[in-house]
Enzyme design. Structure first.
Site, PDB file in Angstrom:
ATOM      1  N   ASP A   1       0.865  -1.182   0.000  1.00 56.62           N
ATOM      2  CA  ASP A   1       0.000   0.000   0.000  1.00 56.62           C
ATOM      3  C   ASP A   1       0.903   1.233   0.000  1.00 56.62           C
ATOM      4  OD1 ASP A   1      -2.389   1.614   0.263  1.00 56.62           O
ATOM      5  OD2 ASP A   1      -1.923   1.847   2.370  1.00 56.62           O
TER       6      ASP A   1
ATOM      7  N   CYS B   1      -4.477  -1.287  -2.040  1.00 54.36           N
ATOM      8  CA  CYS B   1      -4.621   0.161  -2.241  1.00 54.36           C
ATOM      9  C   CYS B   1      -5.558   0.354  -3.428  1.00 54.36           C
ATOM     10  CB  CYS B   1      -3.235   0.740  -2.543  1.00 54.36           C
ATOM     11  SG  CYS B   1      -3.235   2.487  -2.976  1.00 54.36           S
TER      12      CYS B   1
ATOM     13  N   CYS C   1     -10.923   3.591   0.032  1.00 52.65           N
ATOM     14  CA  CYS C   1      -9.489   3.754   0.288  1.00 52.65           C
ATOM     15  C   CYS C   1      -9.188   2.901   1.519  1.00 52.65           C
ATOM     16  CB  CYS C   1      -9.174   5.224   0.554  1.00 52.65           C
ATOM     17  SG  CYS C   1      -7.502   5.520   1.173  1.00 52.65           S
TER      18      CYS C   1
END
Ligand code: DGL
Length: 267
Positions: free
Chosen positions: A16, A79, A187
């Protein structure tokens, strides 16, 4: 990559732009407790959501190559911004299974009673072709209210969760006023804000994230590729960061990963 070189005790690789993907690690540990993992927190380059697609692709390539060099058997792009901007490129260039994460627009679309859903995500995700194509499939039947979570990732990366409250109020107010009954957290950093978000939205509004779906998909792919770890050898969990290790440790405590299996490295 030659798949013959991969064995099922190899770790799952996860990356991420920083600490957000730890919300995915939590789901992976719950569903796949026998799997080792290597996590890359690319905090030095956070936030990805304000970078160009080209930059996001090259950072995703750098992370992928490190995880492959470390011997991972599968890569979770934990991500939304990297998935929606770079996963097709990664799949084209590397012969290793990838699992991505996208805003859970479809589950929200199936659940909504008001026909109105909200999506809180980074600019990079909201502007991506993948997100636009997926959300357009539902726009005929329902209204989608998008909000860019500008600066939320930066504050979360500093560990300053409380400082996000005024921003959350500002970003969520238009969708709440419009009558959404489902808010998609697009997110992987945002699940850390769920307790704060719950204080700001009416009780009938469901908060949806994709963490559990990603863990389930990882299980399915490992099983279908014959890569599930069937050995009883010790599980290892390495967390690499190019940011502050103390913050990574603090977040790991929050998600309650078994700490005896956790080691840290700088990259
Ligand atoms: N966790 C990333 C995501 O899911 C954050 C992106 C960023 O660094 O802006 O989109």
């Amino acid at each position: 990559m030659n798949k013959n070189n991969i064995n099922n005790i190899a770790p799952i690789g996860i990356f991420d732009s920083g600490l957000g993907g730890l919300s995915i690690c939590q789901e992976i540990v719950t569903l796949l407790p026998n799997e080792s993992m290597i996590y890359l927190a690319d905090s030095a380059n956070t936030p990805y959501g304000e970078k160009s697609q080209q930059e996001i692709v090259s950072l995703s390539i750098k992370n992928t190559e490190l995880l492959i060099a470390l011997g991972c058997k599968i890569i979770i792009v934990a991500c939304n911004t990297a998935t929606t901007n770079a996963i097709s490129n990664l799949r084209e260039h590397y012969d290793i299974p990838f699992i991505g994460i996208e805003p859970a627009t479809k589950p929200a679309a199936l659940k909504t009673q008001t026909g109105k859903i909200g999506v809180l995500a980074t600019k990079g995700t909201l502007k991506s072709d993948l997100f636009i194509t997926t959300s357009n499939q539902f726009r005929g039947h329902l209204e989608i209210f998008e909000a860019e979570g500008f600066n939320l990732v930066r504050l979360i990366e500093k560990g300053d969760l409380k400082a996000t409250v005024p921003l959350l109020k500002e970003y969520l107010a238009p969708m709440i006023d419009a009558g959404v009954d489902n808010i998609v957290l697009g997110c992987t950093h945002y699940p850390f804000l769920i307790p704060l978000i719950k204080e700001l939205v009416p009780n009938n509004v469901a908060i949806i994230d994709s963490g559990k779906a990603v863990a389930k998909q990882t299980l399915n792919i490992l099983r279908s590729e014959g890569l599930l770890n069937s050995s009883v050898s010790a599980v290892t969990r390495f967390f690499y960061t190019n940011g502050k290790q103390e913050l990574l440790e603090a977040f790991l405590k929050k998600i309650e990963l078994p700490s005896n299996s956790v080691s840290f490295k700088y990259f």
